[in-house]
Each structure stands twice: as C-alpha cells, then as structure tokens.
Design a protein around this motif. Sequence first.
Motif, PDB file in Angstrom:
ATOM      1  N   GLN A 130       0.837  -1.203   0.000  1.00  0.00           N
ATOM      2  CA  GLN A 130       0.000   0.000   0.000  1.00  0.00           C
ATOM      3  C   GLN A 130       0.874   1.256   0.000  1.00  0.00           C
ATOM      4  N   CYS A 131       1.938   1.238   0.785  1.00  0.00           N
ATOM      5  CA  CYS A 131       2.852   2.387   0.831  1.00  0.00           C
ATOM      6  C   CYS A 131       3.508   2.607  -0.532  1.00  0.00           C
ATOM      7  N   ARG A 132       3.944   1.547  -1.168  1.00  0.00           N
ATOM      8  CA  ARG A 132       4.569   1.673  -2.489  1.00  0.00           C
ATOM      9  C   ARG A 132       3.580   2.230  -3.514  1.00  0.00           C
ATOM     10  N   GLU A 133       2.359   1.724  -3.488  1.00  0.00           N
ATOM     11  CA  GLU A 133       1.347   2.208  -4.430  1.00  0.00           C
ATOM     12  C   GLU A 133       1.047   3.682  -4.190  1.00  0.00           C
ATOM     13  N   ARG A 134       0.947   4.066  -2.925  1.00  0.00           N
ATOM     14  CA  ARG A 134       0.682   5.475  -2.589  1.00  0.00           C
ATOM     15  C   ARG A 134       1.847   6.346  -3.040  1.00  0.00           C
ATOM     16  N   LEU A 135       3.083   5.887  -2.831  1.00  0.00           N
ATOM     17  CA  LEU A 135       4.262   6.631  -3.241  1.00  0.00           C
ATOM     18  C   LEU A 135       4.275   6.792  -4.766  1.00  0.00           C
ATOM     19  N   GLN A 137       1.755   6.773  -6.718  1.00  0.00           N
ATOM     20  CA  GLN A 137       0.665   7.699  -7.061  1.00  0.00           C
ATOM     21  C   GLN A 137       1.087   9.145  -6.804  1.00  0.00           C
ATOM     22  N   MET A 138       1.766   9.388  -5.692  1.00  0.00           N
ATOM     23  CA  MET A 138       2.207  10.739  -5.358  1.00  0.00           C
ATOM     24  C   MET A 138       3.230  11.240  -6.382  1.00  0.00           C
ATOM     25  N   ILE A 139       4.132  10.361  -6.813  1.00  0.00           N
ATOM     26  CA  ILE A 139       5.148  10.742  -7.808  1.00  0.00           C
ATOM     27  C   ILE A 139       4.475  11.022  -9.142  1.00  0.00           C
ATOM     28  N   ALA A 140       3.491  10.221  -9.485  1.00  0.00           N
ATOM     29  CA  ALA A 140       2.796  10.404 -10.752  1.00  0.00           C
ATOM     30  C   ALA A 140       1.992  11.703 -10.753  1.00  0.00           C
ATOM     31  N   ASP A 141       1.476  12.120  -9.613  1.00  0.00           N
ATOM     32  CA  ASP A 141       0.678  13.339  -9.511  1.00  0.00           C
ATOM     33  C   ASP A 141       1.516  14.613  -9.564  1.00  0.00           C
ATOM     34  N   THR A 142       2.833  14.475  -9.408  1.00  0.00           N
ATOM     35  CA  THR A 142       3.669  15.684  -9.416  1.00  0.00           C
ATOM     36  C   THR A 142       4.179  16.026 -10.790  1.00  0.00           C
TER      37      THR A 142
END
Length: 142
Positions: A130-135, A137-142
């Motif tokens: 879950q942490c990897r997926e969230r990370l 996602q955060m990188i993709a959103d920037t």
Amino acid sequence: MPVNTDKTDISSTYKRKLYSISDLSKEFDVTTRAIRFYEDAGLLSPLREGRSRYYTVRDRTRLKLILRGKRLGFSLNEIGEMFRLYDAEPGEVAQLNHILDKINEKMHLLERQLEDVQIVMQELQEFRQQCRERLEQMIADT
C-alpha cells in the motif's frame, strides 16, 4: 583419565580437552558474566584450578543447550529441570513423561507464536505494498 574430585591440579593433557571461560564466551557470543551466572544457577560446573575455571565438553554442550533453550523461551528453571531429568537414572517413566509434557507445552506455544508471526508478516507485506502504491501515485501526480 579420572577427574580429580577437588578440582585442582588438572594435568596439561586433560586441559587440552577443556575450555576457558573466554573460549566459551567467544564461541557463543555471550559475556563471561552470563557464563558465571549460569554456573551460579547450577547449570554449569567447571573444574577449578586456583582461580581458573575449566569447562568440560559437557559444560560446553550444556551452555549451547541453555542458550538454545532461552531463545526458545524456556526459563532457566525449566532448563535446569531438564538437565536434572536427563542426569537422573534412566528408565524413570514419570520423569520422561514430565519432560515430554513440558516439550509438548513449549511446542504448542511456539506453534501459536509462529502463526502470529506469519499473520503479522502478511499484514506488513500488505502495508508495504500500500505504501509503495501510494508513493507511486504521489510521484505520478507531481
């Protein structure tokens, strides 16, 4: 070679089959203080010559069993009890049944602990994912 009962005047031939407290401390990565503690508890009985202690192969084996027993969750009293039962006259049915009961209790406890560890490992793996997926996602959103 018979062992001198007063534990003094140990021959140099016999010493080659013995271990110093430093030898055992290094081999098993324990402090000399811990080894002396096990001796005070009656679990080890080194030979003595003056102020020097010499541990036999039996003591070395017992130290190995003490450390393994502690890792498995046995108390020093339980370990001492096992040693006493082992040293008793063979053929003592009640003693053997008692030790088997203790072993079975410990095995059941360890099995439950193993199940708990496996559950926690699975939960940690899921949380890590879950942490990897969230990370990501955060990188993709920037």
